[in-house]
Design an enzyme around this catalytic site. Structure first.
Site, PDB file in Angstrom:
ATOM      1  N   GLU A 229       0.881  -1.176   0.000  1.00 36.23           N
ATOM      2  CA  GLU A 229       0.000   0.000   0.000  1.00 36.23           C
ATOM      3  C   GLU A 229       0.911   1.215   0.000  1.00 36.23           C
ATOM      4  O   GLU A 229       1.534   1.528   1.021  1.00 36.23           O
ATOM      5  CB  GLU A 229      -0.903  -0.005   1.218  1.00 36.23           C
ATOM      6  CG  GLU A 229      -1.762  -1.251   1.244  1.00 36.23           C
ATOM      7  CD  GLU A 229      -3.127  -1.020   1.807  1.00 36.23           C
ATOM      8  OE1 GLU A 229      -4.002  -1.829   1.537  1.00 36.23           O
ATOM      9  OE2 GLU A 229      -3.311  -0.021   2.522  1.00 36.23           O
ATOM     10  N   CYS A 263      -2.230   9.152   2.738  1.00 33.47           N
ATOM     11  CA  CYS A 263      -1.999   8.598   1.404  1.00 33.47           C
ATOM     12  C   CYS A 263      -3.083   9.067   0.458  1.00 33.47           C
ATOM     13  O   CYS A 263      -2.850   9.185  -0.739  1.00 33.47           O
ATOM     14  CB  CYS A 263      -1.969   7.076   1.471  1.00 33.47           C
ATOM     15  SG  CYS A 263      -3.387   6.375   2.296  1.00 33.47           S
TER      16      CYS A 263
END
Ligand code: NAD
Length: 457
Positions: A229, A263
């Site tokens: 990720e 993110c």
């Protein structure tokens, strides 16, 4: 063991030192997890669920203490630390509610004395190497489903969120997860490297693209489950029919929440030229209303930059954009120390020649570019090596669907942004990563299906 020094990024004060694991300590921990995993797998699912349910209760009870720890080591505003912990509770509930169905052995064929079944089994011993920006979310997305499905976990929190990682480990042990089934591995990059050198059955990583690619190279030939990720450069397009004021308010929050260190922070804004000026002035007014300062204060919205080197990245993006003709509307500089501070910064009249519109920013800094059409917006949104999230603000759902269906991103938003749901898969295109967390697929990812073919004699 070498000590790991932990600092408060808001003040640069040394908080504490904790023993870090060298390669031989990591190897001992990996062997202990390997030995402990079969017993954990053999427990009834209900037993493992009871442990995780007790963990949920403990997190809920200790929110204030845990939030204070998270704020002290990351500089995250305290209200956002509390919100992260409370948000984790919802994610645990989702995993607890869904895991039975995922772990069920399913008969998919049963005719003429022949039976076919799919049996989900745990991967075995998995490593979780985690980031600091949402330490409870990113680790929780892995630890909770991995443990529920019967895996042992070697858990390396980020060196910038170690105290939160150790608190999570303590609460899981107190909730009944055996000490060798979940083992914290403490340290920075060298400890991480020692961890991936161990015999593991899966690597679940959250962090930067550069580290993720390096890890992929390291474990590639071992053919283990790999999940990455990574970063994002998430765009949002504001159409000409959107209300500039309400879109600006939502998107300023999406860009600056968690001091831009998410993110899925909004990192690029494209606004139709018909409403560009109105949007930009409403956006700047909203950002000016955000209070910067002491992360422990409930009034603070913009906190500290967690990692000092990021200050140089932010400054370089501002300087590059200004040198190439961008207009600096507010901020643009480091804040006064001690500690790691950067002023909330907005630039207009930016374009894709600038680092600010191409490289991950990860801070309270955003550029707003004018566009003339939906087609131009789609082209610019896709002009990136990342593809985590993308959004559109418009009154017209059909228009939003048409635009978002052309955008390469794992998650798309209509009239919202910077949002994560436990019910939906979290994944990225391109350099944003590999694999997924969350949703029922984010439970299955910690299992491997065993196929049974059985013929009656
Ligand atoms: P990072 O890559 O610097 O560190 C991540 C982890 O990797 C840390 O635990 C670190 O100690 C470890 N590590 C570093 N070098 C290593 C090596 N050589 N071998 C093994 N382990 C090593 O990233 P970060 O600064 O902690 O996190 C920020 C990044 O994470 C941003 O790019 C952000 O976008 C991304 N992120 C992505 C998601 C997502 O869901 N996609 C969520 C949160 C953060």
């Amino acid at each position: 063991m070498i000590p790991l020094s932990i600092y408060n990024p808001a003040t640069n004060a040394l908080l504490t030192e904790v023993p870090a694991d060298d390669a031989s300590a990591v190897a001992i921990k990996a062997a202990a997890a390997r030995a402990a995993q079969p017993d954990w797998q053999a427990q009834p699912l209900a037993t493992r669920k009871d442990c995780l349910a007790r963990f949920r209760t403990a997190v809920a009870t200790e929110v204030e203490t845990l939030a204070a720890i998270m704020t002290s080591e990351t500089g995250k505003p305290i209200t956002m630390a509390r919100r992260e912990l409370n948000g984790l509770l919802e994610r645990i509930d989702f995993f607890l509610n869904e895991v039975d169905a995922v772990m069920l052995t399913r008969t998919v064929f049963d005719e003429g004395g022949m039976t076919e079944q799919i049996q989900p089994l745990p991967l075995g011993v998995v490593a979780n190497i985690s980031a600091w920006n949402y330490p409870w979310f990113t680790s929780g997305n892995v630890l909770v489903p991995a443990l529920l499905t019967g895996n042992a976990v070697l858990f390396k929190p980020s060196e910038f969120a170690t105290l939160s990682g150790l608190a999570m480990t303590r609460l899981l042990h107190e909730a009944g997860v055996p000490k060798d089934v979940l083992i914290a591995v403490v340290g920075g990059a060298a400890t991480g490297e020692a961890l991936v050198a161990q015999k593991i059955d899966g690597l679940f990583f959250t962090g930067s693209h550069a580290t993720g690619v390096g890890l992929a190279r390291t474990v590639g030939s071992r053919l283990i489950k790999l999940q990455l990720e990574l970063g994002g450069k998430d765009p949002v397009y504001v159409c000409d029919d959107a209300d500039p004021a309400s879109a600006a308010a939502a998107l300023a929050d999406g860009a600056m929440y968690n001091t831009g260190q998410s993110c899925c922070s909004v990192e690029r804004l494209y606004v139709h030229e018909k409403i560009y000026e109105a949007f930009v002035s409403a956006f700047v007014a909203t950002v000016k209303s955000f209070q910067t300062g002491d992360p422990t204060s409930a009034d603070t919205y913009i906190g500290a930059i967690t990692r000092a080197p990021q200050l140089d990245v932010l400054q370089a993006q501002v300087d590059d954009a200004v040198a190439k003709g961008g207009t600096l509307l507010m901020g643009g500089h480091r804040g006064p120390g001690p500690g790691n501070w950067f002023e909330p910064t907005v630039l207009s009249h930016v374009d894709h020649s600038m680092l600010l519109m191409r490289e991950e920013t990860f801070g309270p800094l955003i550029g707003i570019q004018a566009v003339g059409s939906d087609a131009e917006a789609v082209e610019l949104m896709n002009d990136t090596r990342y593809g985590l999230t993308a959004g559109v603000f418009t009154r017209d759902k059909t228009r939003a669907r048409s635009i978002l269906s052309k955008v390469k991103a794992g998650t798309v938003y209509w009239n919202c942004c910077d949002r994560v749901s436990p019910r939906l898969p979290w994944s990225g295109y391109g350099d944003s990563g590999l694999g997924l967390t969350l949703s029922t697929a984010g439970i299955e990812t910690f299992t491997r299906p065993k196929a049974w073919h059985e013929r009656q004699p």
